[in-house]
Design a protein around this motif. Sequence first.
Motif, PDB file in Angstrom:
ATOM      1  N   GLN A  69      26.346  85.291  63.343  1.00  0.00           N
ATOM      2  CA  GLN A  69      26.188  83.913  63.356  1.00  0.00           C
ATOM      3  C   GLN A  69      25.390  83.327  64.641  1.00  0.00           C
ATOM      4  OE1 GLN A  69      27.627  81.312  61.364  1.00  0.00           O
ATOM      5  NE2 GLN A  69      28.682  83.118  60.055  1.00  0.00           N
ATOM      6  N   HIS A  70      24.376  82.478  64.243  1.00  0.00           N
ATOM      7  CA  HIS A  70      23.482  82.054  65.247  1.00  0.00           C
ATOM      8  C   HIS A  70      23.910  80.729  65.761  1.00  0.00           C
ATOM      9  CE1 HIS A  70      20.753  85.328  64.925  1.00  0.00           C
ATOM     10  NE2 HIS A  70      20.720  85.363  63.510  1.00  0.00           N
ATOM     11  N   ALA A  71      23.402  80.611  66.842  1.00  0.00           N
ATOM     12  CA  ALA A  71      23.926  79.057  67.430  1.00  0.00           C
ATOM     13  C   ALA A  71      23.029  78.114  66.974  1.00  0.00           C
ATOM     14  CB  ALA A  71      23.876  79.269  69.083  1.00  0.00           C
ATOM     15  N   LYS A  72      23.898  76.875  67.047  1.00  0.00           N
ATOM     16  CA  LYS A  72      22.945  75.722  66.599  1.00  0.00           C
ATOM     17  C   LYS A  72      22.018  75.091  67.898  1.00  0.00           C
ATOM     18  CE  LYS A  72      26.054  74.240  63.027  1.00  0.00           C
ATOM     19  NZ  LYS A  72      27.560  73.272  62.816  1.00  0.00           N
ATOM     20  N   GLU A  73      21.162  74.238  67.666  1.00  0.00           N
ATOM     21  CA  GLU A  73      20.639  73.859  68.900  1.00  0.00           C
ATOM     22  C   GLU A  73      21.552  73.063  69.582  1.00  0.00           C
ATOM     23  OE1 GLU A  73      16.578  70.955  70.021  1.00  0.00           O
ATOM     24  OE2 GLU A  73      17.072  71.744  68.047  1.00  0.00           O
ATOM     25  N   VAL A  74      21.574  73.104  71.016  1.00  0.00           N
ATOM     26  CA  VAL A  74      22.712  72.530  71.931  1.00  0.00           C
ATOM     27  C   VAL A  74      21.961  70.978  72.503  1.00  0.00           C
ATOM     28  CG1 VAL A  74      23.824  72.401  73.878  1.00  0.00           C
ATOM     29  CG2 VAL A  74      23.653  74.657  72.636  1.00  0.00           C
ATOM     30  N   ASN A  75      22.565  69.993  72.059  1.00  0.00           N
ATOM     31  CA  ASN A  75      22.345  68.698  72.496  1.00  0.00           C
ATOM     32  C   ASN A  75      23.230  68.446  73.735  1.00  0.00           C
ATOM     33  OD1 ASN A  75      22.351  65.783  73.126  1.00  0.00           O
ATOM     34  ND2 ASN A  75      21.378  65.458  71.137  1.00  0.00           N
ATOM     35  N   THR A  82      23.575  66.052  76.017  1.00  0.00           N
ATOM     36  CA  THR A  82      24.301  64.920  75.954  1.00  0.00           C
ATOM     37  C   THR A  82      25.359  64.580  75.149  1.00  0.00           C
ATOM     38  OG1 THR A  82      22.173  63.838  76.702  1.00  0.00           O
ATOM     39  CG2 THR A  82      23.555  62.274  75.939  1.00  0.00           C
ATOM     40  N   ALA A  83      25.167  65.032  73.801  1.00  0.00           N
ATOM     41  CA  ALA A  83      26.207  64.857  72.875  1.00  0.00           C
ATOM     42  C   ALA A  83      27.356  65.711  73.098  1.00  0.00           C
ATOM     43  CB  ALA A  83      25.666  65.172  71.513  1.00  0.00           C
ATOM     44  N   THR A  84      27.125  66.874  73.647  1.00  0.00           N
ATOM     45  CA  THR A  84      28.270  68.007  74.195  1.00  0.00           C
ATOM     46  C   THR A  84      29.006  67.376  75.382  1.00  0.00           C
ATOM     47  OG1 THR A  84      26.761  69.867  73.432  1.00  0.00           O
ATOM     48  CG2 THR A  84      28.752  70.230  74.940  1.00  0.00           C
ATOM     49  N   ALA A  85      28.279  66.732  76.383  1.00  0.00           N
ATOM     50  CA  ALA A  85      29.081  66.036  77.519  1.00  0.00           C
ATOM     51  C   ALA A  85      29.785  64.869  76.991  1.00  0.00           C
ATOM     52  CB  ALA A  85      27.893  65.746  78.471  1.00  0.00           C
ATOM     53  N   LEU A  86      29.405  64.166  75.995  1.00  0.00           N
ATOM     54  CA  LEU A  86      30.316  62.942  75.491  1.00  0.00           C
ATOM     55  C   LEU A  86      31.490  63.733  74.786  1.00  0.00           C
ATOM     56  CD1 LEU A  86      30.657  59.953  75.146  1.00  0.00           C
ATOM     57  CD2 LEU A  86      29.172  60.069  73.249  1.00  0.00           C
ATOM     58  N   ALA A  87      31.353  64.635  73.748  1.00  0.00           N
ATOM     59  CA  ALA A  87      32.286  65.071  73.088  1.00  0.00           C
ATOM     60  C   ALA A  87      33.444  65.605  74.031  1.00  0.00           C
ATOM     61  CB  ALA A  87      31.676  66.247  72.174  1.00  0.00           C
ATOM     62  N   ALA A  88      32.970  66.308  74.961  1.00  0.00           N
ATOM     63  CA  ALA A  88      33.978  67.065  75.952  1.00  0.00           C
ATOM     64  C   ALA A  88      34.693  65.877  76.942  1.00  0.00           C
ATOM     65  CB  ALA A  88      33.031  68.074  76.922  1.00  0.00           C
ATOM     66  N   GLY A  89      33.946  64.803  77.194  1.00  0.00           N
ATOM     67  CA  GLY A  89      34.803  63.731  77.772  1.00  0.00           C
ATOM     68  C   GLY A  89      35.870  63.215  77.000  1.00  0.00           C
ATOM     69  N   SER A  94      41.000  70.113  69.303  1.00  0.00           N
ATOM     70  CA  SER A  94      39.929  70.190  70.222  1.00  0.00           C
ATOM     71  C   SER A  94      38.656  70.515  69.689  1.00  0.00           C
ATOM     72  CB  SER A  94      40.526  71.196  71.270  1.00  0.00           C
ATOM     73  OG  SER A  94      41.287  70.719  72.085  1.00  0.00           O
ATOM     74  N   PHE A  95      38.745  71.567  68.604  1.00  0.00           N
ATOM     75  CA  PHE A  95      37.458  72.136  68.143  1.00  0.00           C
ATOM     76  C   PHE A  95      37.098  71.041  67.269  1.00  0.00           C
ATOM     77  CE2 PHE A  95      38.495  77.086  67.796  1.00  0.00           C
ATOM     78  CZ  PHE A  95      38.676  76.957  69.363  1.00  0.00           C
ATOM     79  N   ALA A  96      37.935  70.348  66.473  1.00  0.00           N
ATOM     80  CA  ALA A  96      37.416  69.084  65.444  1.00  0.00           C
ATOM     81  C   ALA A  96      36.725  68.238  66.291  1.00  0.00           C
ATOM     82  CB  ALA A  96      38.590  68.492  64.764  1.00  0.00           C
ATOM     83  N   LEU A  97      37.425  67.833  67.428  1.00  0.00           N
ATOM     84  CA  LEU A  97      36.889  66.601  68.104  1.00  0.00           C
ATOM     85  C   LEU A  97      35.311  67.296  68.752  1.00  0.00           C
ATOM     86  CD1 LEU A  97      39.955  65.333  70.119  1.00  0.00           C
ATOM     87  CD2 LEU A  97      38.302  64.010  68.679  1.00  0.00           C
ATOM     88  N   LEU A  98      35.486  68.154  69.237  1.00  0.00           N
ATOM     89  CA  LEU A  98      34.311  68.764  69.981  1.00  0.00           C
ATOM     90  C   LEU A  98      33.059  68.849  69.098  1.00  0.00           C
ATOM     91  CD1 LEU A  98      35.852  71.293  72.457  1.00  0.00           C
ATOM     92  CD2 LEU A  98      34.761  69.172  73.044  1.00  0.00           C
ATOM     93  N   ASN A  99      33.133  69.882  67.825  1.00  0.00           N
ATOM     94  CA  ASN A  99      32.176  70.266  66.930  1.00  0.00           C
ATOM     95  C   ASN A  99      31.927  69.109  66.237  1.00  0.00           C
ATOM     96  OD1 ASN A  99      32.066  72.673  67.965  1.00  0.00           O
ATOM     97  ND2 ASN A  99      33.453  73.516  66.709  1.00  0.00           N
ATOM     98  N   GLY A 100      33.147  68.354  65.834  1.00  0.00           N
ATOM     99  CA  GLY A 100      32.721  67.210  64.929  1.00  0.00           C
ATOM    100  C   GLY A 100      31.792  65.995  65.750  1.00  0.00           C
ATOM    101  N   THR A 101      32.238  65.637  66.989  1.00  0.00           N
ATOM    102  CA  THR A 101      31.526  64.664  67.639  1.00  0.00           C
ATOM    103  C   THR A 101      30.162  65.179  67.815  1.00  0.00           C
ATOM    104  OG1 THR A 101      33.550  63.863  69.023  1.00  0.00           O
ATOM    105  CG2 THR A 101      31.504  63.473  69.611  1.00  0.00           C
ATOM    106  N   ILE A 102      29.948  66.497  68.414  1.00  0.00           N
ATOM    107  CA  ILE A 102      28.494  67.078  68.654  1.00  0.00           C
ATOM    108  C   ILE A 102      27.629  66.846  67.282  1.00  0.00           C
ATOM    109  CG2 ILE A 102      27.366  69.005  69.224  1.00  0.00           C
ATOM    110  CD1 ILE A 102      29.773  69.716  71.044  1.00  0.00           C
ATOM    111  N   ASN A 103      28.157  67.468  66.262  1.00  0.00           N
ATOM    112  CA  ASN A 103      27.466  67.344  64.976  1.00  0.00           C
ATOM    113  C   ASN A 103      27.051  66.012  64.362  1.00  0.00           C
ATOM    114  OD1 ASN A 103      26.639  68.750  62.570  1.00  0.00           O
ATOM    115  ND2 ASN A 103      28.215  67.397  61.862  1.00  0.00           N
ATOM    116  N   ILE A 104      28.170  64.866  64.451  1.00  0.00           N
ATOM    117  CA  ILE A 104      27.704  63.537  64.192  1.00  0.00           C
ATOM    118  C   ILE A 104      26.758  63.040  64.937  1.00  0.00           C
ATOM    119  CG2 ILE A 104      28.526  61.290  64.419  1.00  0.00           C
ATOM    120  CD1 ILE A 104      31.457  62.275  63.367  1.00  0.00           C
TER     121      ILE A 104
END
Length: 443
Positions: A166-172, A174-181, A412-422
């Motif tokens: 599996q290859h990584a998606k491009e990391v944003n 800003t989106a990652t920090a907001l999702a983690a918060g 956690s997975f749904a919140l993190l990946n879902g928020t980042i994806n959106i």
Amino acid sequence: MSHERVGPRLVRHLRENEIEQAAELLAGGAMFRHVPRSDLRDLARSMKELTFKHGDVMIRQGDRSTNMYILAKGHASRLREKDGVEHQVDTKGCGTTINSLHLPREDRCFATARCASDECKAYTLTSTALRAHIMSNPSLAIGMVESLADEVRKSTKNMRTPFLEQHAKEVNFTATALAAGIESFFRSALNAMINAKLTGERGALFPNMHLQVPTRVLYISGLKGIRAYMDKNVHPDEWSNPTLVRWFEVLSPGLVMTPISSVLEASNAGHLNPEPMQRRWMRGVFWRMQREIIFAAGLNQLSDFFEERVSDVFTSETLQSDMIANVLGSMGAGVVAGYFSHVPHNLSTLKLMHPQKSYTQLFGEYVERSAAQSSMPLRSIVPASMEGIANVVAACIFPKGCLVRTMQIVGSFALLNGTINILQKAETKRALRKFGLQKQTKE
């Protein structure tokens, strides 16, 4: 078997307004989606209207296919008998058409279709009429080939990247920090519940959030960033053992970020472990490292693995279907990661809260506590000589607090990946609009 009524109650040719309706309904079927509307109208002029009552059999499994139907009113049930048991047939991809794909060669009917409404109005076309239109109208034939090719392409182009590749998606970030918060509050509350379940003592739901939020942001950003960096800069196929290198890529983010996670855990344990933070964060680090490896692999590769397979369910590449696939994939990965990381989580937490005890003592107490509170009647099933082994196995296979822990990881997975994806999809959409571009989704 109850008596079945077979055949329609009324047969007549279509009126002009019904021809237009029939053409519209034909366009919704898999075999006619790319046929020009004018050709569908010509085809509809060869159709007849039939009326069925509730329970009437329209086609029967195993009979030769001499007619296809499109439902203009009501709905039909499709049932296929196998080994003496009737199974419902999923026909969502066929629109309102019945038996169209079996008509060109007059194949045997795959399933029985019955009128399931008080009354069903259907338009029918014979195999003879369809063949005549195909022979006389190349445009119709080409449209049908294109439609069927599109269906074959959809069913044969499912993505199946192996877990390790599996290859990584491009990391944003800003989106990652907001999702983690956002996720840090959910995680803190669930962690407090798990610890209370494990130790019997309640603590605050949101302790030391001034430490937890920035640390969680750093931790999640690290997991995503390390994976993306390694995916871009490490090339397994250039090494003598590509599989080993791929495992290194999977394990590294959790391994590297374990110290950050340890600070997070120590923030939740101050009510039971009064040690200073610089000492407390190291308690239970051995088992915590294993838990973090599982968590990171679940959040990264396993979520993408499940998302890739869930996406096959959706026939259209829309933002909504992409979001649903992302959330469902994350939830599936959360169930797996939550279950397998639970025992390491329990042992690391117990060590954090009782640093004076050895892992052997802690595991023994954990097994005893699990056995005492278990609803499984082991004493009546397992011989007394094997009760100790059974308790150990039960504590590992059905770990205490597993449901809450799994809910935490799934959320956690749904919140993190879902928020980042959106957020990333929204940003991409805005950029495309800004430059007047449209994302191509078809070949």
